[in-house]
Design an enzyme around this catalytic site. Structure first.
Site, short mmCIF file in Angstrom:
data_model
loop_
_atom_site.label_atom_id
_atom_site.label_comp_id
_atom_site.label_asym_id
_atom_site.label_seq_id
_atom_site.Cartn_x
_atom_site.Cartn_y
_atom_site.Cartn_z
CD GLU A 131 -2.68 1.35 2.53
OE1 GLU A 131 -3.74 1.84 2.81
OE2 GLU A 131 -2.32 0.25 3.97
CE LYS B 270 -9.24 1.03 2.78
NZ LYS B 270 -7.92 0.81 3.45
CB CYS C 114 -5.17 -1.13 5.05
SG CYS C 114 -3.95 -1.07 6.28
#
Length: 484
Positions: free
Chosen positions: A254, A309, A359
């Site tokens: 990330e 995301k 994440c």
């Protein structure tokens, strides 16, 4: 009541030993069993709620203590404020086991079997609510403690982490009835044996030829990562790792390079794709002028595909309305991401259908299903440098193991500081890098096709099971039955 509440607090704290890295998987069931025993002795629903709150406070203060690390050690918040914020956060999470205790106290009817089903049901529903209310935070849901070698892991492909949690709570409730009878023991043994049998079933099948993947772990300290003068450190680290560890697919974690994707020099991208395709965690500029936390798939010719995301972290990746003041107390770079569109499709990388999640998106098992059945491999890109050397890293890997079990897919994890790992469809960790090292994990992977029962129905079966388990106690209360 004070002594019982203190006992519940200690039980909750001890429960954390059932999760990674300790993985004493019977311990959460023992802890819950003793909590349910305390609930049965509570004279009023509010007393059961207090016991549930104390249990939850103990569990979360120990289990998510890394929130303090994130706020103070990394984010720079003053220690007293960080401690207070962590306490309040854990107290909010503890409201969910408190709610479970209150509902149990209201509906219990004194019947051994009815109360056992009720305890498991209200616990499961409260955990599901915790994973949904205010965008959700299902960390330390009891089901996560039951990854292999727990026999209950066999149930994960059927009805997911909440269904596994229901069975763990039911076992705890049955063994805490306090009655001298073999029947609860027989039921518990039957559940465990069924789980062992289910572990032998291959719900999905390998598809295509094996391929090599290099998962890069740059170990860039969060305190240095976003300092402009240290940009060469990130670029040079990942360029060197990509060059020295050739693979068909190279995966960076990330926001590996602290630039917007369109700001990354072309020669850097060419280096990262020197040996084949690459998947890069990076911030992506939107057409509206904002930016998303994303993953970009690149070919050696620099053809681009992207994932944005969807499930953002409140306070970490976007500012909830009315909380602008919070970001004056803590240093969080790029704190106002735009969420991606739900239902994004897998990225085609070197002929594989790879579904990224970024994440803590992998905490939400039902959301991961958006890429199925097309996806052959799941890939998690994380930057857990925010949480230092804490329980967050092994706990997060355990969550990834549950996602692999639920979907029958390999789960690959590329992280900045740990734990970079490869997880097989059966939930076993096939390879892992030591945390806080600069290294690359080069592995051979094979994609999988097919759908587990959970991949077809999501959490619906577990929730239906929990609601059905409430019915006997509810009917008994309505008819006035108050004994076994």
């Amino acid at each position: 009541m004070i002594r019982k509440s203190f006992a519940a607090l200690l039980l909750g704290a001890a429960t954390v030993l059932g999760f990674a890295p300790f993985e004493a998987f019977p311990l959460p069931m023992l802890s819950l069993g003793l909590l349910f025993l305390l609930w049965r002795g509570a004279p009023l629903p509010r007393h059961a709620a207090l016991l549930g709150f104390a249990w939850g406070l103990g569990c979360f203060l120990v289990g998510v203590s890394w929130v303090y690390v994130s706020l103070h050690d990394v984010g720079g918040m003053a220690a007293p404020l960080a401690a207070l914020a962590t306490l309040l956060f854990c107290a909010v999470l503890a409201l969910f086991p408190a709610l479970a205790g209150y509902v149990f106290g209201r509906l219990r009817c004194g019947g051994r079997w009815r109360d056992a089903l009720l305890a498991a049901a209200v616990w499961t529903l409260a955990e599901w609510l915790r994973g949904w209310v205010l965008t959700g935070f299902p960390w330390l849901a009891i089901g996560y403690s039951q990854t292999p070698p727990s026999p209950l892991a066999g149930f994960a492909p059927l009805f997911g982490v909440y269904g596994v949690g229901f069975l763990a709570a039911l076992i705890a409730a049955l063994l805490s009835t306090g009655r001298r009878s073999l029947r609860p023991v027989v039921v518990v043994v039957a559940i465990l044996m069924a789980g062992v049998g289910l572990r032998t079933i291959a719900w999905t099948d390998p598809v295509g030829a094996p391929f090599t993947v290099a998962l890069l772990q740059g170990n860039i300290p969060q305190s240095l990562k976003w300092v402009p003068e240290n940009l060469p450190l990130s670029v040079q680290t990942y360029a060197r790792l990509a060059t020295e560890h050739p693979a068909q697919i190279t995966v960076l974690p990330e926001t590996a390079i602290p630039l917007l994707f369109d700001q990354i020099p072309r020669e850097v991208l060419q280096t990262l794709t020197k040996h084949g395709d690459a998947l890069i965690g990076t911030a992506i500029r939107t057409r509206e002028g904002g930016y998303t936390n994303g993953a970009v798939a690149l070919t050696p010719e620099l053809a681009v595909q992207a994932y944005a995301k969807v499930h953002l972290v409140p306070f970490g990746e976007y500012i909830p309305p009315g909380f602008d003041w919070f970001f004056g107390l803590v240093n969080i770079p790029m704190d106002d991401f735009t969420g991606g569109a739900p239902g994004q499709k897998p990225l085609t990388i070197d002929g594989q259908k790879m579904m990224p999640n970024i994440c803590y998106e992998d905490l939400f098992g039902e959301e991961i299903l958006a890429g199925l059945p097309a996806a052959t491999v799941l890939v998690n890109l994380s930057n857990t440098a925010w949480f230092g050397d804490s329980l967050a890293q092994p706990q997060h890997l355990q969550i990834a193991r549950m996602r692999a079990l639920e979907t029958g897919r390999p789960m690959l994890r590329a992280t900045n500081t740990g734990m970079t790992a490869a997880v097989a469809p059966d939930g076993s960790v096939t390879a892992v890098l030591p945390p806080f090292t600069v290294a690359a994990l080069t592995i051979e992977v094979r994609g999988y096709a097919g759908r587990t029962p959970f991949a077809q129905v999501g959490n619906r079966f577990a929730l239906l099971l929990a609601f059905a388990a409430c019915v006997p106690a509810w009917r008994a209360r309505r008819s006035g039955v108050m004994s076994a």
